[in-house]
Design a protein around this motif. Structure first.
Motif, mmCIF file in Angstrom:
data_model
loop_
_atom_site.group_PDB
_atom_site.id
_atom_site.type_symbol
_atom_site.label_atom_id
_atom_site.label_comp_id
_atom_site.label_asym_id
_atom_site.label_seq_id
_atom_site.Cartn_x
_atom_site.Cartn_y
_atom_site.Cartn_z
ATOM 1 N N PHE A 109 39.292 64.855 -23.797
ATOM 2 C CA PHE A 109 39.707 63.580 -23.015
ATOM 3 C C PHE A 109 40.768 63.479 -21.755
ATOM 4 O O PHE A 109 41.524 63.794 -22.423
ATOM 5 C CB PHE A 109 39.670 62.144 -24.003
ATOM 6 C CG PHE A 109 40.948 62.453 -25.015
ATOM 7 C CD1 PHE A 109 42.518 61.329 -25.456
ATOM 8 C CD2 PHE A 109 40.647 63.088 -25.991
ATOM 9 C CE1 PHE A 109 43.042 61.766 -25.195
ATOM 10 C CE2 PHE A 109 41.976 63.669 -27.209
ATOM 11 C CZ PHE A 109 43.361 62.706 -26.718
ATOM 12 N N GLU A 110 41.140 62.016 -21.603
ATOM 13 C CA GLU A 110 41.905 62.124 -20.688
ATOM 14 C C GLU A 110 42.613 61.002 -20.333
ATOM 15 O O GLU A 110 44.126 60.889 -19.937
ATOM 16 C CB GLU A 110 41.715 62.188 -19.267
ATOM 17 C CG GLU A 110 40.900 63.233 -18.570
ATOM 18 C CD GLU A 110 41.642 64.345 -17.621
ATOM 19 O OE1 GLU A 110 42.315 64.307 -18.215
ATOM 20 O OE2 GLU A 110 40.916 65.206 -17.817
ATOM 21 N N PHE A 111 42.248 60.131 -21.199
ATOM 22 C CA PHE A 111 42.825 58.559 -21.607
ATOM 23 C C PHE A 111 44.267 59.516 -22.396
ATOM 24 O O PHE A 111 44.647 59.584 -23.217
ATOM 25 C CB PHE A 111 41.955 57.406 -21.607
ATOM 26 C CG PHE A 111 41.645 57.552 -23.094
ATOM 27 C CD1 PHE A 111 41.554 57.975 -24.230
ATOM 28 C CD2 PHE A 111 40.226 57.875 -23.244
ATOM 29 C CE1 PHE A 111 41.004 58.193 -25.626
ATOM 30 C CE2 PHE A 111 39.664 58.688 -24.695
ATOM 31 C CZ PHE A 111 40.177 58.246 -25.377
ATOM 32 N N GLY A 112 45.345 57.776 -22.387
ATOM 33 C CA GLY A 112 46.208 58.659 -23.023
ATOM 34 C C GLY A 112 46.358 57.324 -24.636
ATOM 35 O O GLY A 112 45.633 56.232 -24.299
ATOM 36 N N LEU A 113 47.456 58.257 -24.823
ATOM 37 C CA LEU A 113 47.400 56.718 -26.686
ATOM 38 C C LEU A 113 48.152 56.350 -26.544
ATOM 39 O O LEU A 113 49.918 56.681 -26.006
ATOM 40 C CB LEU A 113 47.416 57.719 -27.521
ATOM 41 C CG LEU A 113 45.649 58.900 -27.287
ATOM 42 C CD1 LEU A 113 45.739 59.511 -29.180
ATOM 43 C CD2 LEU A 113 44.565 57.733 -27.413
ATOM 44 N N GLY A 114 48.889 55.234 -27.232
ATOM 45 C CA GLY A 114 50.135 54.624 -27.027
ATOM 46 C C GLY A 114 50.244 53.846 -28.269
ATOM 47 O O GLY A 114 50.337 54.472 -29.179
ATOM 48 N N GLU A 115 51.754 53.575 -28.328
ATOM 49 C CA GLU A 115 52.448 52.873 -29.791
ATOM 50 C C GLU A 115 51.978 52.257 -30.395
ATOM 51 O O GLU A 115 51.479 52.434 -31.272
ATOM 52 C CB GLU A 115 53.521 52.646 -29.541
ATOM 53 C CG GLU A 115 54.891 53.708 -28.916
ATOM 54 C CD GLU A 115 56.027 53.069 -28.470
ATOM 55 O OE1 GLU A 115 56.354 51.539 -28.512
ATOM 56 O OE2 GLU A 115 57.168 53.744 -27.944
ATOM 57 N N LYS A 116 50.619 51.044 -29.407
ATOM 58 C CA LYS A 116 50.045 50.298 -30.150
ATOM 59 C C LYS A 116 48.702 50.176 -29.671
ATOM 60 O O LYS A 116 48.689 49.476 -28.337
ATOM 61 C CB LYS A 116 50.735 48.683 -29.642
ATOM 62 C CG LYS A 116 49.254 47.642 -30.293
ATOM 63 C CD LYS A 116 50.462 46.089 -29.688
ATOM 64 C CE LYS A 116 49.529 45.587 -30.546
ATOM 65 N NZ LYS A 116 50.181 43.917 -31.082
ATOM 66 N N ASP A 117 47.920 51.266 -29.651
ATOM 67 C CA ASP A 117 46.416 51.376 -29.247
ATOM 68 C C ASP A 117 45.475 51.712 -30.263
ATOM 69 O O ASP A 117 45.354 51.175 -31.853
ATOM 70 C CB ASP A 117 46.791 52.713 -28.564
ATOM 71 C CG ASP A 117 45.820 52.802 -27.563
ATOM 72 O OD1 ASP A 117 44.704 51.911 -27.394
ATOM 73 O OD2 ASP A 117 46.162 53.550 -26.476
ATOM 74 N N SER A 118 43.797 51.483 -30.149
ATOM 75 C CA SER A 118 43.172 52.157 -31.239
ATOM 76 C C SER A 118 41.971 52.987 -30.192
ATOM 77 O O SER A 118 41.993 53.096 -28.965
ATOM 78 C CB SER A 118 42.172 50.922 -31.273
ATOM 79 O OG SER A 118 41.530 50.221 -30.342
ATOM 80 N N VAL A 119 41.067 54.072 -30.917
ATOM 81 C CA VAL A 119 40.276 54.758 -30.742
ATOM 82 C C VAL A 119 38.759 53.950 -31.217
ATOM 83 O O VAL A 119 38.696 54.234 -32.517
ATOM 84 C CB VAL A 119 40.063 55.876 -30.675
ATOM 85 C CG1 VAL A 119 39.723 57.124 -30.194
ATOM 86 C CG2 VAL A 119 41.207 56.266 -29.932
ATOM 87 N N THR A 120 37.482 54.196 -30.632
ATOM 88 C CA THR A 120 36.801 53.293 -30.880
ATOM 89 C C THR A 120 35.751 55.226 -31.164
ATOM 90 O O THR A 120 35.774 55.389 -30.018
ATOM 91 C CB THR A 120 35.824 52.804 -30.365
ATOM 92 O OG1 THR A 120 37.183 51.786 -31.010
ATOM 93 C CG2 THR A 120 34.527 51.926 -31.005
ATOM 94 N N LEU A 121 34.879 55.392 -31.966
ATOM 95 C CA LEU A 121 33.606 56.335 -31.318
ATOM 96 C C LEU A 121 32.665 55.699 -31.999
ATOM 97 O O LEU A 121 32.545 55.255 -32.974
ATOM 98 C CB LEU A 121 33.983 57.294 -32.614
ATOM 99 C CG LEU A 121 32.636 58.637 -32.833
ATOM 100 C CD1 LEU A 121 33.175 59.213 -32.049
ATOM 101 C CD2 LEU A 121 33.217 59.552 -34.385
#
Length: 249
Positions: free
Chosen positions: A146-158
């Protein structure tokens, strides 16, 4: 019972079922908060059914296992998947999606940004499979990742190849401390907690010394103090740092 995250860290010991206190059964959820508990054996069937109903989970058994959103020096954001099943899973067509970012109506780059906030497995020249009882580690910016950044307040969906949500994890700033990941303990089935960035190896809880270093100045992680707060009935839906008593929960 379906919110219990076993094993439970209680008074310095790991308990593998509900903890009895004041005539009632208690457990911690994935965020470390206490709540009423039913015995593990009774909760398992209910938990599985509830989670599958909520997520529309795929029977493949692939979950998000660990996330590093704020790496220390030399560390790169990563997402780790875990296959708890007994068979290899072909991930071609599966996707990882970052939390949607707010866009202005006249933003000409909105489509491009939307694409950058998702990753599809099995692109040109990229294999996409995960073996049984195995992990798949994806580091940001690497080939076939992946290329997107992960932030301090974030989420990821599979999502699986049919677009069904297989797993989802979100976190706030207190669970995205520098150099500390957010992962399931034990792998694949446990609740999420602050973890050492093991990336590819078995997840383990973060050390007290390392956690203390990332807390606000003057705060501490003294277990005895936290236990006292719990026993007098103190609770909160938000993470709490009690500075004057040097206790972090």
């Amino acid at each position: 019972g379906e919110k219990c995250a076993f094993p439970i860290d209680f008074d310095g010991k790991l308990e593998h079922d509900c903890v009895a206190w004041n005539g009632e059964e208690w457990c911690r959820d994935g965020a470390g908060l206490w709540g009423k508990c039913m015995p593990k054996e009774e909760a398992t069937a209910s938990a599985t059914a509830s989670l599958s109903s909520l997520l529309g989970a795929s029977p493949a058994g692939v979950t998000i296992n660990e996330v590093l959103a704020r790496g220390a020096k030399g560390q790169v954001d990563f997402i780790e998947l875990y296959n708890s099943g007994d068979e290899e899973v072909d991930l071609a067509g599966w996707t990882l999606e970052d939390r949607p970012k707010k866009k202005k109506k006249d933003d000409a780059d909105a489509d491009a940004d939307a694409t950058a906030s998702s990753f599809s497995f099995g692109g040109p020249g990229c294999s996409a499979s995960i073996g049984p009882k195995s992990v798949l580690l994806l580091r940001r910016g690497e080939e076939c990742s992946f290329e997107f950044g992960l932030g301090e307040k974030d989420s990821v969906t599979l999502k699986d190849a049919e677009g069904k949500v297989a797993d989802h994890v979100e976190w706030r700033k207190e669970n995205a401390l520098k150099g500390i990941s957010y992962g399931r303990v034990p792998d694949g089935v446990g609740g999420f907690q602050r973890t050492e960035p093991t990336g590819g190896d078995a997840n383990e809880g973060v050390s007290v010394d390392k956690l203390r270093a990332e807390l606000p100045r003057g705060a501490d992680v003294t277990k005895s103090c936290c236990n006292k707060l719990e026993k007098i009935g103190f609770s909160s839906n938000l993470p709490v740092i009690v500075i004057d008593t040097k206790c972090q929960e």
